[in-house]
Design an enzyme around this catalytic site. Sequence first.
Site, PDB file in Angstrom:
ATOM      1  N   GLU A   7       0.821  -1.216   0.000  1.00 45.63           N
ATOM      2  CA  GLU A   7       0.000   0.000   0.000  1.00 45.63           C
ATOM      3  C   GLU A   7       0.849   1.257   0.000  1.00 45.63           C
ATOM      4  OE1 GLU A   7      -3.562   2.100   2.631  1.00 45.63           O
ATOM      5  OE2 GLU A   7      -3.498  -0.056   2.302  1.00 45.63           O
ATOM      6  N   LYS A   8       2.018   1.175   0.624  1.00 46.93           N
ATOM      7  CA  LYS A   8       2.860   2.369   0.730  1.00 46.93           C
ATOM      8  C   LYS A   8       4.321   1.947   0.757  1.00 46.93           C
ATOM      9  CE  LYS A   8       0.600   3.450   4.479  1.00 46.93           C
ATOM     10  NZ  LYS A   8      -0.181   2.238   4.815  1.00 46.93           N
ATOM     11  N   ASP A 106      -3.054  -2.650   2.915  1.00 47.50           N
ATOM     12  CA  ASP A 106      -3.389  -2.715   4.339  1.00 47.50           C
ATOM     13  C   ASP A 106      -4.615  -3.602   4.538  1.00 47.50           C
ATOM     14  OD1 ASP A 106      -1.291  -1.137   5.022  1.00 47.50           O
ATOM     15  OD2 ASP A 106      -2.449   0.680   5.415  1.00 47.50           O
ATOM     16  N   ASP A 108      -7.638  -3.697   5.415  1.00 46.62           N
ATOM     17  CA  ASP A 108      -8.942  -3.100   5.641  1.00 46.62           C
ATOM     18  C   ASP A 108      -9.615  -2.855   4.298  1.00 46.62           C
ATOM     19  OD1 ASP A 108      -7.597  -0.927   4.593  1.00 46.62           O
ATOM     20  OD2 ASP A 108      -7.620   0.259   6.425  1.00 46.62           O
ATOM     21  N   TYR A 331      -0.482  -2.339  13.351  1.00 40.29           N
ATOM     22  CA  TYR A 331      -1.303  -1.547  12.432  1.00 40.29           C
ATOM     23  C   TYR A 331      -2.288  -0.660  13.205  1.00 40.29           C
ATOM     24  CZ  TYR A 331      -4.603  -0.577   8.646  1.00 40.29           C
ATOM     25  OH  TYR A 331      -5.414   0.036   7.737  1.00 40.29           O
ATOM     26  N   ARG A 333      -4.771   1.561  12.205  1.00 40.42           N
ATOM     27  CA  ARG A 333      -6.124   1.906  11.736  1.00 40.42           C
ATOM     28  C   ARG A 333      -7.098   0.756  11.968  1.00 40.42           C
ATOM     29  NH1 ARG A 333      -5.932   6.200   7.382  1.00 40.42           N
ATOM     30  NH2 ARG A 333      -3.830   7.054   7.476  1.00 40.42           N
TER      31      ARG A 333
END
Length: 724
Positions: A7-8, A106, A108, A331, A333
């Site tokens: 994701e990043k 991620d 989610d 993580y 979030r």
Amino acid sequence: MQLYIAEKPSLGRAIAAALPGPYHKGQGWIRCGQGDDATVVSWCIGHLLEPAEPASYNPIWKKWRQEDLPLFPEQWEVSPKEGVRQQLSVLESLLRKADSVVHAGDPDREGQLLVDEVLRYFGVDVPVQRVLINDLTPAAVARAIQAPRDNREFRRLSHSALARQRADWLYGINLTRFYTLSYRQQGEQEVYSVGRVQTPVLGLVVERDNTIEHFEPKPYFRIEATFSAQEEDADQSPFKANWVPDDAFQQSLDDDHRLLDRTVAEQVVQSVHGRPGTITEARFRDRPEPPPLPLSLSALQIEAGRLFRMGAKEVLDTAQSLYERHQLITYPRSDCRYLPEGHYEQRDRVVRAISRVAPDLADACDQSDLSRQSSAWNDKKVDAHHAIIPTTRPSSSGKLSSAEEKLYGLVSRYYLMQFAADAIHREGKLTAKVGDHQFRATETAVLTPGWKSLEPKLRDSRSETSRTPLPRLEKGERVLCSDSTITERKTQPPKHFTDATLLSAMTNIARFVSDTELRKTLRETDGLGTEATRASIIDTLFKRNYLFRESRFIRATEKGKALIDALPESVSTPDRTAVWESTLESIREGEADPRAFLNTLKDEIRGFIQRLSPASREPIDETTVPQQVHCPKCRAPMTERDGKFGRFYACTRYPECKGTRPLEDGIPQDGTGQKPIPCPHCFAPLVRRKGKKGWFWGCSSFPGCRHTVDDLEGKPATRLRNST
């Protein structure tokens, strides 16, 4: 070639570090290994693609015009985001060479979508696997990449995210344009944005502000009596108890069962003073309280706001730094407060890491009973991600900031609580009856603190008021009411929201819903927004001039209040938005159809736009609308006010606009009694003016806009008169 897409960049580097070398870094990618066994790791930078702008579907939609609404794309499109096109090109090149792809977004809804949308955009047809990484420490990443799953297992999660994205586009684009254009007809030039989550959150703040503004304190009365035992062998210690009204006094009570009639209070006091009574209830027990669960993001934001007065976005950004840069927490979030049972095996290493990173918690680490296993470890309660806890990393990447130290300490304390004894509360209750009146006394004290010794205090220096323990009397014992008093108090308004209380309201939104069945449904959802978006939603409301801060309190601006007052209740209250989240969760579970969800939403948007008036919340019927006088300067509605020389009309936008006009028996000749008509060029309202050659209509934003329109029997003609 196998390609990992994270994701990043920070996650991409962590994955590369867990793969065998040698390593070769390129622009936007890292190659691990060599030859046929080489694996390439690349990454997104958040969303690389975004929903296309309205003009991409139809060039006419670029201009904001009421007659074009609603805007419903026939075929949905996405476009590359500005500033990240280079990384999108890197992924396109790598995907052409890849034999298989590993999705490492991620764990989610948004993390699933942002990689899936890249794969769809480039038409990837090679096998795709999915890895779920909650912890960036090397050991945790290595375990995760050793347990890949088929990405098709998560397609419903992706559908849910895509439905949310498209619904937000439909809702936000259409209602924002509709209300902005409507306000322009009243002389307002700002953009009035409307969103499925931000608007109900604004509605909560506006409702709270209005409640406080219109609150009228009312006196109420508390009756307290002092009792002591009459038997010689009983505990003679006096105790105080409060009067408990029964059904006979309901007419004298408010909704919170507070006594509003002083006469009734005096009658009760006189009837019990100096009279004997009997203990009708005596209950004493030691109650164990288990430790609270580890933290989710919302719980972390609420606690940090309460303890440290940190804003929601500051908490998220700080937690993200602890996760990505320092790799000290898992993580952040996460909406879960439970842990996988397999994580219990890491407890010894996690506790040792805490003692190294946070020396002030070293004693608590030494005293932890690692043989205890609280209810936090429960596989059935864990889905894509688990609670936020410290990692096994024993040091940070550089010095921690003050905010990082506070948040790491908070996360660590809630983890260490899982290995502390239950807190033991000593509770007591005595109920005495004197004649027809009941009085109740309660006692609560912490007998053994247990995990509460780790609980962070708001103010450590504040000493708790010690209360005298209740006498250990038994049911049926005789007591005497030696004294009785009346205390007058006044009802208090609720307090304005703070970051912590607003986040709590968003998380527990069911409290603000009156419908019983809907409230039951909402208790099963995550509330307004998600763990990852709540902070940005509040921040957006500040940026759009809907909210402002007054010390630590959050209040609504006049612009925010005006919008909520103009919106239909179904848009400004949390009911609809929270049900959306429930529907999106049903889509994720395969129980709802995303297409049906979007079609229903389109019907609702049509209903909002078709002839809805932002001022009245009712459909406009021009044959029944009464004449409204509008400001001769800005064309906003006017209201009657009292002045030195009697009543007059004043602009409702005062003090921004100081337009006035005298009261008149007939319809004003300057056209201010008519519905505002926008300037064809800048959409500001037209104003009827009288010049050398008679009446004409000019733009109210003159001299910024000099366009004029001919007058045709008291109304603006459609043909432009001139332009200079």
